[in-house]
Design a protein around this motif. Sequence first.
Motif, PDB file in Angstrom:
ATOM      1  N   LEU A 177       0.103   3.874  12.122  1.00 46.03           N
ATOM      2  CA  LEU A 177       1.192   2.992  12.533  1.00 46.03           C
ATOM      3  C   LEU A 177       0.879   2.351  13.875  1.00 46.03           C
ATOM      4  CD1 LEU A 177       3.988   1.703  12.433  1.00 46.03           C
ATOM      5  CD2 LEU A 177       4.950   3.883  13.219  1.00 46.03           C
ATOM      6  N   LYS A 178       0.337   3.128  14.798  1.00 45.60           N
ATOM      7  CA  LYS A 178      -0.028   2.585  16.106  1.00 45.60           C
ATOM      8  C   LYS A 178      -1.127   1.535  15.970  1.00 45.60           C
ATOM      9  CE  LYS A 178       1.250   6.694  18.773  1.00 45.60           C
ATOM     10  NZ  LYS A 178       0.760   7.779  19.665  1.00 45.60           N
ATOM     11  N   PHE A 236       1.743  -8.063   3.988  1.00 46.98           N
ATOM     12  CA  PHE A 236       1.202  -6.718   3.779  1.00 46.98           C
ATOM     13  C   PHE A 236       2.290  -5.695   4.089  1.00 46.98           C
ATOM     14  CE2 PHE A 236      -1.884  -3.386   5.665  1.00 46.98           C
ATOM     15  CZ  PHE A 236      -2.062  -2.767   4.433  1.00 46.98           C
ATOM     16  N   ILE A 237       2.676  -4.919   3.073  1.00 44.24           N
ATOM     17  CA  ILE A 237       3.712  -3.900   3.230  1.00 44.24           C
ATOM     18  C   ILE A 237       3.084  -2.520   3.066  1.00 44.24           C
ATOM     19  CG2 ILE A 237       5.897  -2.986   2.347  1.00 44.24           C
ATOM     20  CD1 ILE A 237       6.537  -5.780   1.295  1.00 44.24           C
ATOM     21  N   VAL A 238       3.252  -1.676   4.061  1.00 42.65           N
ATOM     22  CA  VAL A 238       2.691  -0.327   4.032  1.00 42.65           C
ATOM     23  C   VAL A 238       3.813   0.691   3.898  1.00 42.65           C
ATOM     24  CG1 VAL A 238       1.360   1.404   5.297  1.00 42.65           C
ATOM     25  CG2 VAL A 238       0.735  -1.018   5.476  1.00 42.65           C
ATOM     26  N   VAL A 247       4.451  -5.178   7.565  1.00 35.94           N
ATOM     27  CA  VAL A 247       5.650  -4.387   7.804  1.00 35.94           C
ATOM     28  C   VAL A 247       5.345  -2.961   7.355  1.00 35.94           C
ATOM     29  CG1 VAL A 247       6.707  -4.895   5.574  1.00 35.94           C
ATOM     30  CG2 VAL A 247       8.158  -4.278   7.502  1.00 35.94           C
ATOM     31  N   PHE A 248       5.871  -1.989   8.089  1.00 34.77           N
ATOM     32  CA  PHE A 248       5.619  -0.574   7.810  1.00 34.77           C
ATOM     33  C   PHE A 248       6.953   0.078   7.467  1.00 34.77           C
ATOM     34  CE2 PHE A 248       5.325   3.868   9.004  1.00 34.77           C
ATOM     35  CZ  PHE A 248       4.024   4.250   8.744  1.00 34.77           C
ATOM     36  N   PHE A 249       7.022   0.720   6.302  1.00 31.60           N
ATOM     37  CA  PHE A 249       8.262   1.369   5.880  1.00 31.60           C
ATOM     38  C   PHE A 249       8.139   2.883   5.951  1.00 31.60           C
ATOM     39  CE2 PHE A 249      10.969   3.349   2.660  1.00 31.60           C
ATOM     40  CZ  PHE A 249      12.214   2.880   3.061  1.00 31.60           C
ATOM     41  N   SER A 259       0.831  -1.204   0.000  1.00 34.97           N
ATOM     42  CA  SER A 259       0.000   0.000   0.000  1.00 34.97           C
ATOM     43  C   SER A 259       0.861   1.247   0.000  1.00 34.97           C
ATOM     44  CB  SER A 259      -0.928   0.022   1.214  1.00 34.97           C
ATOM     45  OG  SER A 259      -1.650   1.261   1.240  1.00 34.97           O
ATOM     46  N   ALA A 260       0.761   2.012  -1.087  1.00 36.90           N
ATOM     47  CA  ALA A 260       1.383   3.326  -1.180  1.00 36.90           C
ATOM     48  C   ALA A 260       0.265   4.364  -1.229  1.00 36.90           C
ATOM     49  CB  ALA A 260       2.263   3.415  -2.420  1.00 36.90           C
TER      50      ALA A 260
END
Length: 215
Positions: free
Chosen positions: A139-140, A101-103, A151-153, A67-68
């Motif tokens: 993010l929280k 799932f990558i955010v 994972v959150f980038f 997700s971008a």
Amino acid sequence: MKVAIIGATGFVGAALVKEFSHRGHRATAISRHPKQTLPQGVTGVKADIFDTDDLAEMLKGHDVVISAYNPGWTNPDIYVDYLKGADSIQKAVKKAGVNRFIVIGGAGSLFVAPGIQLIDTPKFPEEFKPGANAVRKYLKTLQEEKELDWVFFSPAIEMHPGITNGRTGNYRLGFDSPVFDDNHRNTLSVEDLAVVIADEAETPRFRRQRFTAGY
């Protein structure tokens, strides 16, 4: 690998589409206004990310969802729209049965000193605070997610069209604080951001945590 990229026509999303195509992966480029011409192996799909059920159908069968999503920095309702959209995407990923799932989030929540996040420093631009606050709040929320392999980038502080390094394939990884260079700058081109994310999709190194990168 079959990857779904949400927000595929945006600044970050377009770079992701190009990188995954370059690596020979199949990609579904999901956006409000799909491009007519796309790289090899990429299928463009129009979607309303607020329609969770419809989005879930589009995501079925993918190995990873990236997700971008960004409702637009000039959107006066960016805070509400981002949180609503992020929640819908997260629910759709679970409903579709996709585990990874990558955010792509923001740099505002990175810690620049003990207990101090970038967004709370005096020099952080006021016009970006509503969106950055929404991403920080999400993010929280994501950190409470127990089912997905998420994972959150957080991109580098300086990650915009003016960063002209292009695709070098070089980067250094970090966790909750910016990766500064010898000049105390935290930079990364959007092309190398795409390299970081594609590397993580192919070979997961982070699970249920935030990470970042820089030169």
